[in-house]
Design a protein around this motif. Structure first.
Motif, mmCIF file in Angstrom:
data_model
loop_
_atom_site.group_PDB
_atom_site.id
_atom_site.type_symbol
_atom_site.label_atom_id
_atom_site.label_comp_id
_atom_site.label_asym_id
_atom_site.label_seq_id
_atom_site.Cartn_x
_atom_site.Cartn_y
_atom_site.Cartn_z
ATOM 1 N N LEU A 11 0.832 -1.209 0.000
ATOM 2 C CA LEU A 11 0.000 0.000 0.000
ATOM 3 C C LEU A 11 0.863 1.255 0.000
ATOM 4 C CD1 LEU A 11 -2.791 -1.018 2.567
ATOM 5 C CD2 LEU A 11 -2.919 -1.055 0.075
ATOM 6 N N VAL A 59 -7.394 3.269 1.399
ATOM 7 C CA VAL A 59 -6.034 2.767 1.625
ATOM 8 C C VAL A 59 -5.499 3.302 2.956
ATOM 9 C CG1 VAL A 59 -3.649 2.916 0.804
ATOM 10 C CG2 VAL A 59 -5.486 2.375 -0.801
ATOM 11 N N SER A 71 -2.921 -0.366 -5.358
ATOM 12 C CA SER A 71 -2.898 0.904 -4.605
ATOM 13 C C SER A 71 -2.274 2.026 -5.437
ATOM 14 C CB SER A 71 -2.171 0.752 -3.280
ATOM 15 O OG SER A 71 -0.863 0.312 -3.474
#
Lengths: 204, 200
Positions: free
Chosen positions: B55, B177, B165
């Motif tokens: 992420l 996120v 992401s």
């Protein structure tokens, strides 16, 4: 601090009383009945085991919806981290004074903020929510039983808390409809009324 | 560096290095390589770190994501192989939690890291978690193939996560996120508490 001038009418007050009465729990509150940290599902179930916790979490989401972006998502981001910090203090055996009173006050203040549509600055709102989060986290931290699946348990616990914020945000989306404002303010009033009851229990 | 500083650093290092992780390796029945791959899926701390790293890399942009999908598994493999040779290199859960919480917190904050900072974090995290894997696998009687399997699983997971992401450029996807980052941070902080509680 801006305030929306729209006092609740008689109907809203009746709803408020009804919601307050419905919110009265028979027993307190956030907390396990000897459950073990068996894993993710146990952690997921833990936050919803206490009405005081549930109502405050939903109120955080509701208040975020009242405040709008960016508070709408900053509050749900800040809360779990500070709650975990409180949990860390509890697990480490470090005392925080007035935990139950702080939890009850969180219901009163957050509920009242939603009821009155209070819109303080982002920093003030975040700090307020963060302080209350420490109380909630500490209460849970002192009650979490040690187990082999600590991380999964913690993750489930945090996700459940986040989902409760999500419920509050979803309810807050009702503001787009005509009856929505009244519904949101009634919900806030219900949370505040329940908070008064929790405070009474904490001080009794 | 003075002798007292050196002694202090050694004491700190000794205090931080916990006994090696408990030996546990999933038996898939397909051999060590696949056992190693499965290990990642059943190791929450490793999985969460890979999630957070993916992420963070995605939020940092395409160059950072490209670096991470190569460097994290490479560092994981290197750490694992080194710890198989020298198991004492592996830190305990406390050590493993540090990069986890740090990485996830950076995701939650949507921090704009300098490229060098991101590289240090990714490589350090890979080395630490890879070393923990390597030591655990050695204790379970598994060899280098299992470490290679774990590193391969890291490639798969981190590539998928970073790719997804990276698309979260703005708006609600980016918020989601960040929320995930805050959840992982919170779980990591609570885990610190669990460990402190257990150590008391």
């Amino acid at each position: 601090m801006k305030r929306l001038h729209c006092p609740p009418g008689p109907t809203a007050l009746r709803w408020l009383l009804a919601a307050g009465a419905a919110a009265l729990p028979l027993a307190a509150l956030a907390h396990t009945d000897g459950a073990e940290a068996a894993g993710f599902l146990s952690g997921l179930a833990h936050p919803v085991s206490g009405l005081d916790h549930v109502l405050a979490m939903v109120a955080v989401g509701l208040w975020g919806a009242v405040l709008g972006a960016p508070a709408l998502w900053i509050l749900p981001v800040a809360f779990p981290v500070m709650m975990a910090f409180g949990g860390l203090l509890g697990l480490a055996g470090l005392p925080v004074p007035g935990v139950e009173v702080g939890i009850a006050l969180s219901g009163i203040v957050l509920g009242a903020a939603v009821l009155a549509q209070l819109r303080p600055g982002l920093v003030v709102a975040t700090l307020l929510v963060a302080v209350f989060a420490v109380f909630h986290g500490h209460a849970h931290g002192t009650e979490l039983p040690a187990g082999a699946s600590g991380l999964l348990y913690s993750l489930g616990f945090v996700i459940a808390t986040g989902l409760l914020h999500g419920v509050g945000i979803l309810i807050g989306e009702a503001r787009r409809w005509g009856f929505g404002q009244r519904l949101i303010r009634t919900a806030g009033g219900g949370v505040a009324a329940a908070g008064v009851f929790f405070l009474w229990r904490a001080l009794a | 560096m003075s002798a007292s500083t050196l002694r202090g650093l050694m004491a700190l290092a000794l205090a931080l290095v916990m006994p090696a992780a408990h030996a546990h390796l999933t038996q898939t029945g397909f051999g060590e390589f696949y056992d190693g791959m499965a290990h990642l899926a059943v190791s929450p701390m490793d999985l969460l770190l890979v999630l957070a790293a993916g992420l963070l890399a995605g939020l940092a942009g395409i160059p950072a994501a490209r670096f991470t999908v190569l460097a994290l598994p490479a560092a994981w493999l290197a750490g694992g192989l080194l710890a198989q040779r020298w198991p004492g290199l592996a830190g305990g859960e406390f050590i493993g939690l540090v990069p986890l919480v740090l990485t996830a917190a950076l995701v939650a904050l949507d921090a704009r890291l300098r490229p060098a900072g991101l590289r240090v974090l990714v490589v350090g995290a890979g080395l630490i978690h890879g070393a923990a894997n390597g030591a655990a696998m050695t204790a379970a009687g598994a060899g280098a193939l299992s470490v290679l399997g774990a590193a391969t699983a890291v490639v798969v997971f981190v590539t998928l996560l970073a790719a997804e992401s990276t698309r979260a450029v703005a708006g609600w996807p980016r918020v989601l996120v960040r929320v995930m980052g805050s959840w992982i941070t919170a779980a990591g902080i609570l885990m610190f508490g669990w460990l402190l509680h257990a150590a008391r």
